[in-house]
Design a protein around this motif. Structure first.
Motif, short mmCIF file in Angstrom:
data_model
loop_
_atom_site.label_atom_id
_atom_site.label_comp_id
_atom_site.label_asym_id
_atom_site.label_seq_id
_atom_site.Cartn_x
_atom_site.Cartn_y
_atom_site.Cartn_z
N ILE A 94 0.82 -1.22 0.00
CA ILE A 94 0.00 0.00 0.00
C ILE A 94 0.85 1.27 0.00
O ILE A 94 0.39 2.31 -0.44
N VAL A 168 -0.62 6.64 6.35
CA VAL A 168 -1.18 5.32 6.71
C VAL A 168 -1.42 5.28 8.22
O VAL A 168 -0.50 5.50 9.01
N ILE A 204 -4.45 5.68 3.83
CA ILE A 204 -5.04 4.36 4.10
C ILE A 204 -5.15 4.05 5.59
O ILE A 204 -4.19 4.25 6.35
N VAL A 245 -8.05 -2.86 4.23
CA VAL A 245 -7.32 -1.73 3.66
C VAL A 245 -8.37 -0.72 3.20
O VAL A 245 -9.09 -0.96 2.23
N CYS A 246 -8.47 0.39 3.93
CA CYS A 246 -9.53 1.37 3.69
C CYS A 246 -8.90 2.66 3.17
O CYS A 246 -8.17 3.34 3.90
N THR A 247 -9.18 2.98 1.93
CA THR A 247 -8.55 4.14 1.30
C THR A 247 -9.48 5.35 1.38
O THR A 247 -10.65 5.27 0.97
#
Ligand SMILES: C[S@@+](CC[C@H](N)C(=O)[O-])C[C@H]1O[C@@H](n2cnc3c(N)ncnc32)[C@H](O)[C@@H]1O
Length: 288
Positions: A94, A168, A204, A245-247
């Protein structure tokens, strides 16, 4: 709780697939299942539990796990998993291997995740926890080998960090811990609002969670509350834990954001109230 197709569509995956990460298909909002919380018994020290701030403080400073007999090595792997393996591979995917990214490990505790991430080259690393002892001890222990790292006491539900300052946000077991505190849904909604606030657009939220064994029921609904705008990818069961994984997507204007938060907050309060009533009813039943 309203379900809007626009809200669902926003969650389509835009980042690549790796490690068996699967698309979270557009779905309607469904309330998470009920969480049966361990009763907080009188607030006396021996009965403090995971949901109490003082519990973590005492556990980290004395090693006393109180009412719990978990086998977690707080100063070793910690909760759920170690860095090497899927967590490391996902983080490198990521970030695209860019070691200059700003990382924030929330609820870092005293385990080896932050030291391992730093050793991997991510030296722009912030680590926070509500436990003063954990932070003081980690800052002291790692002063030599992690000179650029920053450790600070902070509450994930009201973070002391500027907007859009982090690439992140890493969370290993902290949303899990918040979701067993009193008013779990309201606190989780606040926490995720804060996570979204401190992330840069395109940043993220990297969540490692036990998901109560069924993250679609127990985590996904919280991550898709109306005030949140994330594209979400998730792994299958990685052996007792799941990775999300949250964008962060472009945010709505202030008025729309405020309305969405009002909606999410109202739902979370109602949900917590329903759970409390169910708990009281269960206690009444036992007492009869
Ligand atoms: C399940 S432990 C996980 C610790 C560590 N990340 C690991 O994997 O070993 C949950 C952590 O969240 C911290 N925590 C709980 N509530 C918090 C809050 N409101 N703000 C910040 N940290 C919190 C606890 O002190 C604890 O370190």
């Amino acid at each position: 709780m309203p379900t809007t197709s626009a809200m669902s569509q926003r969650r389509r995956l835009t980042i690549g697939l790796w490690l068996g990460l699967v698309l979270v298909s557009p779905r309607t909002f469904t309330a998470p299942g009920r969480i049966s919380r361990q009763a907080k018994a009188g607030g006396t020290d021996p009965m403090l539990s995971y949901q109490d701030e003082e519990y973590w403080e005492r556990r980290y400073s004395t090693g006393d796990k109180g009412v719990h007999s978990d086998i977690i090595d707080d100063r070793g792997v910690g909760w759920l998993c170690s860095y090497a393996g899927p967590v490391q591979e996902t983080l490198n995917a990521i970030t695209g291997g860019d070691r200059s990214k700003v990382l924030l490990n929330i609820g870092c505790g005293m385990d080896q995740l932050s030291p391992d991430i730093y050793k991997d080259g991510y030296t722009n690393l912030l680590s926070s926890d509500i436990s003063r002892h954990a932070i003081a001890e980690m800052a002291k222990q790692t002063a030599e080998e992690m000179p650029l790292a920053k450790w600070f006491v902070d509450d994930v539900t009201r973070m002391n960090l500027p907007d859009e300052s982090v690439d992140v946000v890493v969370d290993k077991g902290t949303l899990d811990a918040v979701l067993i505190q009193s008013e779990p849904f309201l606190l989780a909604a606040r926490m995720l609002k804060e996570v979204q606030r401190v992330l840069k657009e395109g940043g993220i939220y990297f969540l490692i969670t036990h998901g109560r064994g069924d993250p679609d029921t127990w985590r996904l609904p919280v991550l898709t509350l109306p005030h949140l705008s994330f594209n979400i990818a998730k792994t299958p069961d990685m052996g007792g834990y799941f990775i999300f994984v949250c964008t962060k997507l472009p945010q709505p204007d202030a008025a729309a954001a405020a309305a969405q938060w009002d909606e999410a907050e109202a739902w979370a309060k109602k949900r917590d109230e329903e759970d409390r009533e169910a708990e009281y009813a269960a206690v009444d039943e036992i007492g009869q």
